[in-house]
Write a protein that holds these residues in place. Structure first.
Motif, PDB file in Angstrom:
ATOM      1  N   LEU A 172       0.847  -1.206   0.000  1.00 41.86           N
ATOM      2  CA  LEU A 172       0.000   0.000   0.000  1.00 41.86           C
ATOM      3  C   LEU A 172       0.881   1.254   0.000  1.00 41.86           C
ATOM      4  O   LEU A 172       0.591   2.227  -0.697  1.00 41.86           O
ATOM      5  CB  LEU A 172      -0.943   0.014   1.211  1.00 41.86           C
ATOM      6  N   LEU A 173       1.971   1.218   0.760  1.00 41.51           N
ATOM      7  CA  LEU A 173       2.879   2.379   0.770  1.00 41.51           C
ATOM      8  C   LEU A 173       3.414   2.632  -0.642  1.00 41.51           C
ATOM      9  O   LEU A 173       3.503   3.778  -1.086  1.00 41.51           O
ATOM     10  CB  LEU A 173       4.054   2.161   1.721  1.00 41.51           C
ATOM     11  N   GLN A 174       3.760   1.541  -1.339  1.00 38.23           N
ATOM     12  CA  GLN A 174       4.270   1.679  -2.712  1.00 38.23           C
ATOM     13  C   GLN A 174       3.219   2.312  -3.613  1.00 38.23           C
ATOM     14  O   GLN A 174       3.536   3.155  -4.450  1.00 38.23           O
ATOM     15  CB  GLN A 174       4.628   0.300  -3.296  1.00 38.23           C
ATOM     16  N   GLU A 175       1.978   1.866  -3.441  1.00 33.89           N
ATOM     17  CA  GLU A 175       0.918   2.372  -4.317  1.00 33.89           C
ATOM     18  C   GLU A 175       0.517   3.799  -3.981  1.00 33.89           C
ATOM     19  O   GLU A 175       0.325   4.624  -4.865  1.00 33.89           O
ATOM     20  CB  GLU A 175      -0.331   1.478  -4.202  1.00 33.89           C
ATOM     21  N   ALA A 176       0.370   4.071  -2.681  1.00 33.35           N
ATOM     22  CA  ALA A 176      -0.150   5.390  -2.282  1.00 33.35           C
ATOM     23  C   ALA A 176       0.914   6.477  -2.418  1.00 33.35           C
ATOM     24  O   ALA A 176       0.591   7.634  -2.616  1.00 33.35           O
ATOM     25  CB  ALA A 176      -0.664   5.332  -0.850  1.00 33.35           C
ATOM     26  N   ARG A 177       2.178   6.106  -2.295  1.00 35.35           N
ATOM     27  CA  ARG A 177       3.287   7.067  -2.361  1.00 35.35           C
ATOM     28  C   ARG A 177       3.032   8.267  -1.442  1.00 35.35           C
ATOM     29  O   ARG A 177       2.884   9.408  -1.870  1.00 35.35           O
ATOM     30  CB  ARG A 177       3.543   7.540  -3.802  1.00 35.35           C
ATOM     31  N   PHE A 178       3.003   7.948  -0.148  1.00 44.05           N
ATOM     32  CA  PHE A 178       2.777   8.993   0.852  1.00 44.05           C
ATOM     33  C   PHE A 178       3.957   9.949   0.895  1.00 44.05           C
ATOM     34  O   PHE A 178       5.110   9.551   0.704  1.00 44.05           O
ATOM     35  CB  PHE A 178       2.595   8.372   2.245  1.00 44.05           C
ATOM     36  N   ASP A 179       3.656  11.202   1.204  1.00 42.34           N
ATOM     37  CA  ASP A 179       4.722  12.200   1.359  1.00 42.34           C
ATOM     38  C   ASP A 179       5.421  12.046   2.699  1.00 42.34           C
ATOM     39  O   ASP A 179       6.525  12.557   2.896  1.00 42.34           O
ATOM     40  CB  ASP A 179       4.122  13.603   1.229  1.00 42.34           C
ATOM     41  N   GLY A 180       4.751  11.392   3.634  1.00 44.92           N
ATOM     42  CA  GLY A 180       5.347  11.166   4.950  1.00 44.92           C
ATOM     43  C   GLY A 180       4.414  10.291   5.754  1.00 44.92           C
ATOM     44  O   GLY A 180       3.246  10.118   5.386  1.00 44.92           O
ATOM     45  N   ALA A 181       4.924   9.729   6.855  1.00 49.46           N
ATOM     46  CA  ALA A 181       4.067   8.888   7.692  1.00 49.46           C
ATOM     47  C   ALA A 181       4.582   8.868   9.115  1.00 49.46           C
ATOM     48  O   ALA A 181       5.789   8.950   9.353  1.00 49.46           O
ATOM     49  CB  ALA A 181       4.022   7.466   7.139  1.00 49.46           C
TER      50      ALA A 181
END
Ligand code: SAH
Ligand code: SF4
Length: 411
Positions: free
Chosen positions: A290-299
């Motif tokens: 999910l991190l790969q898909e969503a490409r969050f700016d930060g977490a």
């Protein structure tokens, strides 16, 4: 939320003629505001409070009070464990503070004290009606209560009159706000209509309240900053179900996709819990994907912490602490590389930066934020002031922080 509460408490104290001391050693009253969301938060608060005990030797009149969620969660037992405390006060009883400290029962509830000249937190909702299986917040903060719009708008007017131009609306499921037929998007519109308000943010929205009405205003109202902090917790549908989050991975990714297809640089940050009871290696890998898909700016990434009294705390933890730590590290490593890639997309762009403060590390630099919530450092200019908006070109990256260079305005 705790920062806002502390600012409200500070306002109550000042209203009663009490002002900040420069150091704990100089204080006659010390209030410790606490968080209970993870065991670690409580443990560090308790260590800090023990540290304060010695100050009572030099100042016999010193009063020490513990406020916030730990006061609610641990209640009277705190007074037994920390016998030198003078009082505890849970979040739903802050109006009693003047009576406890000053024997002044006047029901004075001034607006929160502003902690800076650029941005103001404004609570619009307290409590939480969700029952995420791991979370203590509903037990310590109670049912949702929505604040009257007139009072919200009045607090914003007071803040803008003092020079603030960025407003951050607060609530545990802030986008579920409603008041007698007034929805959250409608409230956003009213805030945007205040002339002096230039940037609007809100925290934390819940994915189930992403209506098309909300998406519509996010994309059409210029003053709403293109950034959202949208906690996902896990990328696995089976874990999300056990957590009682009430959305699926696909529904969550749909929101991300709507925002990013509108603006590929839309800032999206999140919260992740690793090692939820029973989380299999495969379920954990779904969070990574999910991190790969969503490409969050930060977490913000956490190892699961069982909180007594919550449903998940009674589930047997089969994952060892070491394995939880390993998973947390794997999530952190992956997210850091994505955060860096997202930062690189900003290179060469022209951005409007809201100046926050002089850099603590280097007094020839200022720190500010872009609309999509990226921290930027900029060489200081003589006319720079807290709360100013500056046009910049993003020229480099130091760590995860962007480096900007001001664009000289043509006369
Ligand atoms: N209301 C917000 C979250 C508030 S709590 C929301 O639902 O989006 C802030 C974060 O703390 C959560 O998003 C979650 O990631 C983390 N958290 C809460 N309880 C936790 C627990 N028991 N263990 C580990 N992390 C937890
Ligand atoms: Fe906790 Fe869930 Fe409420 Fe957020 S929505 S505060 S995680 S119960």
């Amino acid at each position: 939320m705790n920062e806002y509460d502390s600012a409200r408490l500070a306002a109550i104290l000042e209203f009663n003629g009490v002002f900040p001391a420069f150091a704990p050693e100089k204080a006659d009253i010390i209030l410790v505001n606490t968080c209970s969301v993870r065991a670690k938060a409580e443990e560090s608060a308790i260590a800090r409070i023990w540290d304060l005990k010695k100050l009572k030797i030099g100042n016999k009149g010193l009063k020490i009070g513990v406020l916030g969620c730990m006061a609610k969660n641990r209640g009277e037992s705190l007074l037994k464990d920390l016998p030198f405390l003078d009082f505890i006060l849970p979040p739903d009883e802050y109006q009693k503070l003047p009576e406890i400290l000053f024997h002044n029962p006047a029901p004075q509830t001034p607006f929160a004290k502003l902690s800076n000249k650029y941005s103001a937190f404004i609570a619009i909702q307290s409590g939480c009606n969700m029952r995420c299986a791991y979370c203590i917040v509903p037990y310590v903060r109670g049912r949702e209560q929505y604040r009257e719009p007139a009072s919200i708008l009045e607090e914003i007017e007071v803040a803008t009159a003092a020079g603030v131009s960025e407003i951050v609306l607060l609530g545990q499921t802030v986008n579920g706000y409603r008041y007698k037929g007034l929805s959250f998007p409608a409230l956003l519109k009213q805030v945007a209509n205040i002339e002096q308000v230039e940037r609007i943010r809100f925290i934390s929205p819940h994915p189930i309240h992403y209506t098309s009405e909300l998406l519509d205003i996010l994309m059409n109202e210029q003053k709403i900053a293109p950034h959202v902090h949208l906690p996902v917790q896990s990328g696995s549908n089976s874990v999300l179900k056990k957590m009682k989050r009430q959305y699926t991975r696909e529904a969550y990714l749909n929101i991300v996709q709507s925002l990013r297809s509108f603006n590929p640089l839309y800032g999206i940050t999140t919260d992740i819990i690793c090692g939820y009871p029973g989380e299999s290696e495969q379920e954990f890998e779904e969070t990574l994907s999910l991190l790969q898909e969503a490409r969050f700016d930060g977490a913000f990434m956490f190892a699961y912490s069982p909180r007594e009294g919550t449903p998940s705390a009674s589930e047997k933890e089969l994952i060892t602490e070491q394995e939880k730590k390993n998973r947390l590290q794997r999530v952190i490593d992956l997210q850091h590389s994505i955060t860096l890639e997202r930062a690189k997309l900003m290179l060469g762009r022209q951005e409007i930066i809201l100046l926050e403060k002089l850099s603590r590390r280097n007094s020839s630099e200022w720190v500010g934020k872009t609309g999509n919530f990226k921290k930027v450092i900029i060489p200081a200019q003589p006319d720079f002031r807290e709360g100013m908006y500056v046009d910049c070109v993003i020229e480099g990256i130091r760590g995860h922080t962007l480096k900007g260079s001001p664009i000289k305005k043509q006369m």
